[in-house]
Design a protein around this motif. Structure first.
Motif, PDB file in Angstrom:
ATOM      1  N   ILE A  50     -82.542 -36.165  12.021  1.00 14.23           N
ATOM      2  CA  ILE A  50     -81.607 -35.109  11.669  1.00 14.23           C
ATOM      3  C   ILE A  50     -81.453 -34.059  12.746  1.00 14.23           C
ATOM      4  CG2 ILE A  50     -81.165 -33.307   9.976  1.00 14.23           C
ATOM      5  CD1 ILE A  50     -82.709 -35.214   8.050  1.00 14.23           C
ATOM      6  N   GLN A  51     -82.574 -33.677  13.322  1.00 13.57           N
ATOM      7  CA  GLN A  51     -82.533 -32.620  14.321  1.00 13.57           C
ATOM      8  C   GLN A  51     -81.551 -32.944  15.442  1.00 13.57           C
ATOM      9  OE1 GLN A  51     -86.434 -31.624  15.622  1.00 13.57           O
ATOM     10  NE2 GLN A  51     -85.856 -29.522  16.066  1.00 13.57           N
ATOM     11  N   ASP A  52     -81.496 -34.233  15.780  1.00 11.96           N
ATOM     12  CA  ASP A  52     -80.635 -34.631  16.891  1.00 11.96           C
ATOM     13  C   ASP A  52     -79.156 -34.577  16.552  1.00 11.96           C
ATOM     14  OD1 ASP A  52     -82.632 -35.261  18.822  1.00 11.96           O
ATOM     15  OD2 ASP A  52     -83.138 -36.996  17.607  1.00 11.96           O
ATOM     16  N   VAL A  53     -78.819 -34.739  15.292  1.00 14.82           N
ATOM     17  CA  VAL A  53     -77.397 -34.819  14.949  1.00 14.82           C
ATOM     18  C   VAL A  53     -76.849 -33.577  14.248  1.00 14.82           C
ATOM     19  CG1 VAL A  53     -77.393 -37.325  14.766  1.00 14.82           C
ATOM     20  CG2 VAL A  53     -77.746 -35.967  12.714  1.00 14.82           C
ATOM     21  N   GLU A  54     -77.720 -32.682  13.810  1.00 14.08           N
ATOM     22  CA  GLU A  54     -77.189 -31.676  12.900  1.00 14.08           C
ATOM     23  C   GLU A  54     -76.157 -30.742  13.521  1.00 14.08           C
ATOM     24  OE1 GLU A  54     -81.018 -29.386  11.680  1.00 14.08           O
ATOM     25  OE2 GLU A  54     -79.322 -28.105  11.296  1.00 14.08           O
ATOM     26  N   ASP A 103     -82.616 -29.908   9.184  1.00 14.14           N
ATOM     27  CA  ASP A 103     -83.850 -30.657   9.417  1.00 14.14           C
ATOM     28  C   ASP A 103     -85.004 -30.066   8.597  1.00 14.14           C
ATOM     29  OD1 ASP A 103     -85.223 -32.731  11.070  1.00 14.14           O
ATOM     30  OD2 ASP A 103     -86.371 -30.986  11.726  1.00 14.14           O
ATOM     31  N   ALA A 104     -85.125 -28.746   8.628  1.00 14.43           N
ATOM     32  CA  ALA A 104     -86.207 -28.091   7.888  1.00 14.43           C
ATOM     33  C   ALA A 104     -86.036 -28.294   6.387  1.00 14.43           C
ATOM     34  CB  ALA A 104     -86.245 -26.600   8.228  1.00 14.43           C
ATOM     35  N   LEU A 105     -84.797 -28.188   5.930  1.00 15.57           N
ATOM     36  CA  LEU A 105     -84.533 -28.382   4.504  1.00 15.57           C
ATOM     37  C   LEU A 105     -84.858 -29.820   4.082  1.00 15.57           C
ATOM     38  CD1 LEU A 105     -83.393 -27.128   1.876  1.00 15.57           C
ATOM     39  CD2 LEU A 105     -81.157 -27.993   2.554  1.00 15.57           C
ATOM     40  N   PHE A 149     -79.441 -23.792  20.368  1.00 18.33           N
ATOM     41  CA  PHE A 149     -79.175 -23.128  19.096  1.00 18.33           C
ATOM     42  C   PHE A 149     -80.456 -22.895  18.302  1.00 18.33           C
ATOM     43  CE2 PHE A 149     -75.188 -25.279  20.136  1.00 18.33           C
ATOM     44  CZ  PHE A 149     -74.366 -24.168  20.170  1.00 18.33           C
ATOM     45  N   ARG A 150     -80.530 -21.707  17.718  1.00 16.71           N
ATOM     46  CA  ARG A 150     -81.665 -21.406  16.838  1.00 16.71           C
ATOM     47  C   ARG A 150     -81.504 -22.167  15.533  1.00 16.71           C
ATOM     48  NH1 ARG A 150     -79.851 -16.463  17.717  1.00 16.71           N
ATOM     49  NH2 ARG A 150     -79.499 -16.175  15.486  1.00 16.71           N
ATOM     50  N   GLN A 151     -82.614 -22.325  14.842  1.00 18.66           N
ATOM     51  CA  GLN A 151     -82.612 -23.120  13.617  1.00 18.66           C
ATOM     52  C   GLN A 151     -82.169 -22.314  12.397  1.00 18.66           C
ATOM     53  OE1 GLN A 151     -84.419 -26.550  13.375  1.00 18.66           O
ATOM     54  NE2 GLN A 151     -83.533 -26.370  15.388  1.00 18.66           N
TER      55      GLN A 151
END
Lengths: 231, 119
Positions: free
Chosen positions: A186-190, A222-224, B5-7
């Motif tokens: 996810i991190q890569d595409v969000e 990603d965190a969610l 970008f920040r999260q």
């Protein structure tokens, strides 16, 4: 009209319920992430959209039509596994795609191949796994389709190529076309997604825009995801 | 511009901030033409709809303007650069003050710390 619509879509494999009464709409011009852990039903959904599987019950519609010959003309599909003829070289492969799909843009494909320094005379079977994935994605993104269904498009490539591939996806879809990307990375595409659909054991557990999640939850998709799917 | 970008915040707000910083620092000049939405999206690695949203907001704030056929340009309004500099500075100062108060410093102490730090 929605590019892709699922109405009570259910798929069972024997006693296993892979998709359980899914309702979903993907609108034109949107990039949607289909996100879920392994075995959640992502690939089943994409295969149903391609007519590779038939629903147990419910409906799936592409531009209002059930999957078939007409929808294949407007859907460009990247399967999770390599499915291009490996005995061909790249030039042959491009000819093959052009013969099959009226919307295949040869110039666009050549341009992308050149940017990634892929030699057109090279046979697919002589390529590394990552290069094969690049070639396959290029053929998929070189069609001027209405719906791109990308099943794990960035699984096997290095981070620099991943960036290029995502930029390729952003840069190449028509403003009226929709893109569905299934992935667990996810991190890569969000950053490239408009909307996300969280899917778990065949059910949709969350549907939102990326902006809304960040605004309301104060955290990344990603965190969610890690919270929702904590093991 | 640095597009990491920040999260914890929406991406479009971070793009807006990035553009403001570029306008404030002169990296983007008054009257300069911006690249197309699609090019900017590919360059920053974000979705075109996100970039569109950021640019629409910058337009609404009067920092860029669209010309029907030829694209978007950075505003030439005299006060724009000052306004943006001021706004960005105030936002940073507010964050900084909140942090310093959490550490238990009074306004007077904070001023002294800044003076010492600026030597």
């Amino acid at each position: 009209m929605a590019t892709l619509e699922c109405i009570g879509l259910t798929k069972r494999y024997g006693s296993v319920e892979a998709l359980d009464s899914i309702d979903l709409k993907v609108e034109p011009g949107r990039i949607t992430g289909l996100l879920g852990p392994n075995g959640s039903g992502k690939t089943t959904l994409i295969k149903l959209a391609n007519g590779l599987l038939t629903p147990t019950s419910g409906k799936i519609l592409i531009g209002g039509m059930e999957p078939g010959v007409e929808t294949k003309k407007i859907v460009s599909y990247l399967p999770e596994r390599l499915d291009i003829p490996t005995w061909m070289n790249v030039t042959q492969l491009l000819g093959f795609f052009r013969d099959f799909y009226a919307d295949f843009d040869l110039d666009r494909a050549r341009d992308m191949l050149a940017k990634l320094s892929i030699d057109e005379s090279m046979k697919i079977k002589a390529m590394s796994k990552g290069t094969r994935e690049k070639v396959q994605l290029i053929t998929v993104m070189s069609r001027r389709a209405k719906l791109y269904l990308l099943d794990e498009p960035i699984g096997g490539v290095d981070p620099a190529t991943r960036d290029y591939i995502l930029a390729t996806i952003i840069g190449n879809y028509d403003p009226e076309a929709s893109v569905v990307i299934s992935t667990h990375l996810i991190q890569d595409v969000e950053n490239v997604l408009d909307d996300v659909v969280f899917i778990d054991r065949g059910r949709i557990v969350l549907r939102s825009t990326v902006d809304d999640i960040r605004e309301k939850e104060g955290k990344s998709v990603d965190a969610l995801f890690r919270e929702v799917f904590r093991c | 511009m640095d597009w990491e970008f920040r999260q914890d915040a929406p991406i479009y707000t971070q793009i807006i901030e990035g553009f403001k910083l570029s306008i404030a620092s002169g990296e983007l000049k008054p009257g300069e033409r911006l690249r197309s939405v699609r090019e900017l999206a590919a360059w920053t690695g974000v979705n075109p709809n996100t970039m569109q949203r950021a640019l629409t907001e910058l337009e609404r704030e009067g920092l860029v303007f669209a010309q029907r056929t030829s694209g978007r340009y950075v505003t030439e309004a005299d006060d724009a650069v000052d306004r943006v500099r001021r706004e960005l500075a105030e936002s940073r100062v507010a964050d900084f003050l909140a942090y310093m108060r959490k550490l238990g410093f009074s306004a007077g102490e904070i001023v002294n710390i800044i003076k010492e730090g600026d030597n």
